[in-house]
Scaffold this active site. Structure first.
Site, PDB file in Angstrom:
ATOM      1  N   ASP A   1      -1.220 -56.543   5.509  1.00 52.61           N
ATOM      2  CA  ASP A   1       0.071 -56.591   4.806  1.00 52.61           C
ATOM      3  C   ASP A   1       0.079 -57.840   3.925  1.00 52.61           C
ATOM      4  O   ASP A   1      -0.941 -58.540   3.811  1.00 52.61           O
ATOM      5  CB  ASP A   1       1.241 -56.564   5.811  1.00 52.61           C
ATOM      6  CG  ASP A   1       1.390 -57.887   6.566  1.00 52.61           C
ATOM      7  OD1 ASP A   1       0.452 -58.714   6.519  1.00 52.61           O
ATOM      8  OD2 ASP A   1       2.438 -58.084   7.197  1.00 52.61           O
TER       9      ASP A   1
ATOM     10  N   TYR B   1      -1.713 -48.957   5.562  1.00 53.28           N
ATOM     11  CA  TYR B   1      -1.162 -50.103   6.291  1.00 53.28           C
ATOM     12  C   TYR B   1      -0.384 -49.644   7.536  1.00 53.28           C
ATOM     13  O   TYR B   1      -0.634 -50.109   8.649  1.00 53.28           O
ATOM     14  CB  TYR B   1      -0.266 -50.930   5.342  1.00 53.28           C
ATOM     15  CG  TYR B   1       0.674 -51.811   6.087  1.00 53.28           C
ATOM     16  CD1 TYR B   1       0.223 -52.981   6.681  1.00 53.28           C
ATOM     17  CD2 TYR B   1       2.021 -51.465   6.242  1.00 53.28           C
ATOM     18  CE1 TYR B   1       1.070 -53.778   7.412  1.00 53.28           C
ATOM     19  CE2 TYR B   1       2.875 -52.259   6.977  1.00 53.28           C
ATOM     20  CZ  TYR B   1       2.401 -53.415   7.550  1.00 53.28           C
ATOM     21  OH  TYR B   1       3.240 -54.196   8.286  1.00 53.28           O
TER      22      TYR B   1
ATOM     23  N   GLU C   1       7.656 -50.964  11.313  1.00 59.79           N
ATOM     24  CA  GLU C   1       6.757 -51.184  10.181  1.00 59.79           C
ATOM     25  C   GLU C   1       7.362 -50.642   8.887  1.00 59.79           C
ATOM     26  O   GLU C   1       7.237 -51.254   7.835  1.00 59.79           O
ATOM     27  CB  GLU C   1       5.385 -50.530  10.428  1.00 59.79           C
ATOM     28  CG  GLU C   1       4.561 -51.210  11.508  1.00 59.79           C
ATOM     29  CD  GLU C   1       4.250 -52.667  11.211  1.00 59.79           C
ATOM     30  OE1 GLU C   1       4.273 -53.067  10.035  1.00 59.79           O
ATOM     31  OE2 GLU C   1       4.024 -53.427  12.176  1.00 59.79           O
TER      32      GLU C   1
END
Ligand code: SF4
Length: 350
Positions: A135, A117, A34
């Site tokens: 996202d 996030y 990520e």
């Protein structure tokens, strides 16, 4: 809602890309992927991910690396604060959580470089907790499904989209749902020319019904981009040693290396360079010749355009070791050991 979940998951099972962090969704892999994939396409980020896990198979291994090694491995990905925070976070997790990322969303949020996030992605994908991920891809899908004209980069937009994503979340399978939403945005609901004709969510899509797809999502225009002119001094001496500068200011590329530089409002000529007191100070008034001046390299960052010219200068003597501790004297064949920004890498690859 249940119908939409089923259609989305069926699409995901058929179309998802096989990726190492999906095959092995450990907290370390999910977190690392990520962080790497923020501002980076999967095709580019995958190589970096593979190199990181090969070199540092666990979070503890990463924590034991030096920041300079991490920056070197990150070289070329840009947004270097992500790499610095990744390393800081690994150290913190070793110190506070015995090397295991916590499974609590609030605790994740307190770690360096982990925002809502990334925390939601780790909590849902690695620990199966009901936190919705939003996202760039998810913003686009939601703005079209619900035909929303609230700018996605506004405070109000962040709140509204987070609320909708949360309402839409499949609470029984949050990790799979989040990955399906992100993948759907990346492969099906593309920024331009989305594949609406063969879209399983078409009957739910308000932008499709209203003919507003091209206008979604809405974004507030970015601030004006500033242009900076960097006149780089690539100085070598009789022994082929070069000066390299470690960037330490609160500016771009902190802790990466480049060459000494004269910044101005234009690209310098050879005469302007020779007349510069800063240049004379740097070479300590020794004799020199300019062997080459490159054409300007243009390099775009989010809020800046850099126009860089490289002056290749030969000193007909030995370069002195500099008193300022951020200027290093480095043998030419060791330049590749230092983490440098993409602009400098492009020049060195010439
Ligand atoms: S119909 Fe088109 S715009 Fe709507 S979700 Fe599907 S691909 Fe995206």
């Amino acid at each position: 809602m249940a119908e939409m979940h089923t259609e989305l998951i069926q699409w995901f099972e058929k179309h998802q890309r096989e990726l190492p962090w999906r095959t092995h969704p450990t907290p370390y892999y999910v977190w690392l992927s990520e962080v790497i994939l923020q501002q980076t396409r999967v095709s580019q980020g995958l190589d970096y991910f593979n190199r990181f896990v090969e070199r540092w198979p666990s979070l503890r291994d990463l924590a034991e690396a030096s920041e300079e090694e991490v920056l070197k491995e990150w070289q070329g990905l840009g947004y270097y604060s992500r790499a610095r925070n990744l390393h800081k976070c690994a150290k913190e997790v070793v110190k506070r959580y015995n090397g295991e990322l916590p499974d609590d969303y609030q605790q994740l949020l307190k770690l360096p470089g982990i925002g809502p996030y990334t925390a939601a992605a780790i909590a849902s994908i690695a620990f199966g907790q009901p936190h919705a991920v939003v996202d760039g891809n998810v913003y686009r899908v939601l703005s079209r499904l619900f035909d929303m004209d609230t700018p996605i980069n506004s405070e109000e937009g962040a709140k509204s989209f987070a609320k909708i994503a949360d309402a839409l979340l499949d609470r029984d399978h949050p990790g799979q749902h989040n990955q399906a939403m992100m993948e759907f945005g990346a492969l099906q609901c593309l920024p331009s020319n989305p594949d609406c004709l063969f879209c399983p969510l078409q009957s739910h899509c308000l932008a499709f019904a209203n003919g507003t797809i091209a206008a979604r999502p809405v974004k507030i225009p970015k601030a004006k981009v500033r242009t900076r002119y960097l006149n780089y001094l690539v100085i070598s001496d009789k022994n082929n040693n070069r000066y390299l500068r470690k960037r330490q200011d609160k500016d771009i590329w902190k802790n990466l290396y480049d060459f000494p530089c004269l910044e101005g409002d234009h690209c310098f000529t050879a005469d302007e360079l020779a007349d510069s007191p800063e240049f004379a100070r740097l070479i300590q008034h020794k004799d020199f010749q300019i062997n080459r001046i490159t054409s300007p390299f243009t390099h775009k960052l989010t809020h800046q355009t850099l126009v860089a010219t490289f002056f290749e200068i030969k000193i007909l003597d030995f370069l002195p070791v500099f008193q300022e501790n951020n200027i290093l004297l480095v043998p030419e064949n060791e330049l590749g050991n230092y983490p440098v920004p993409k602009l400098i890498e492009n020049y060195l690859n010439l």
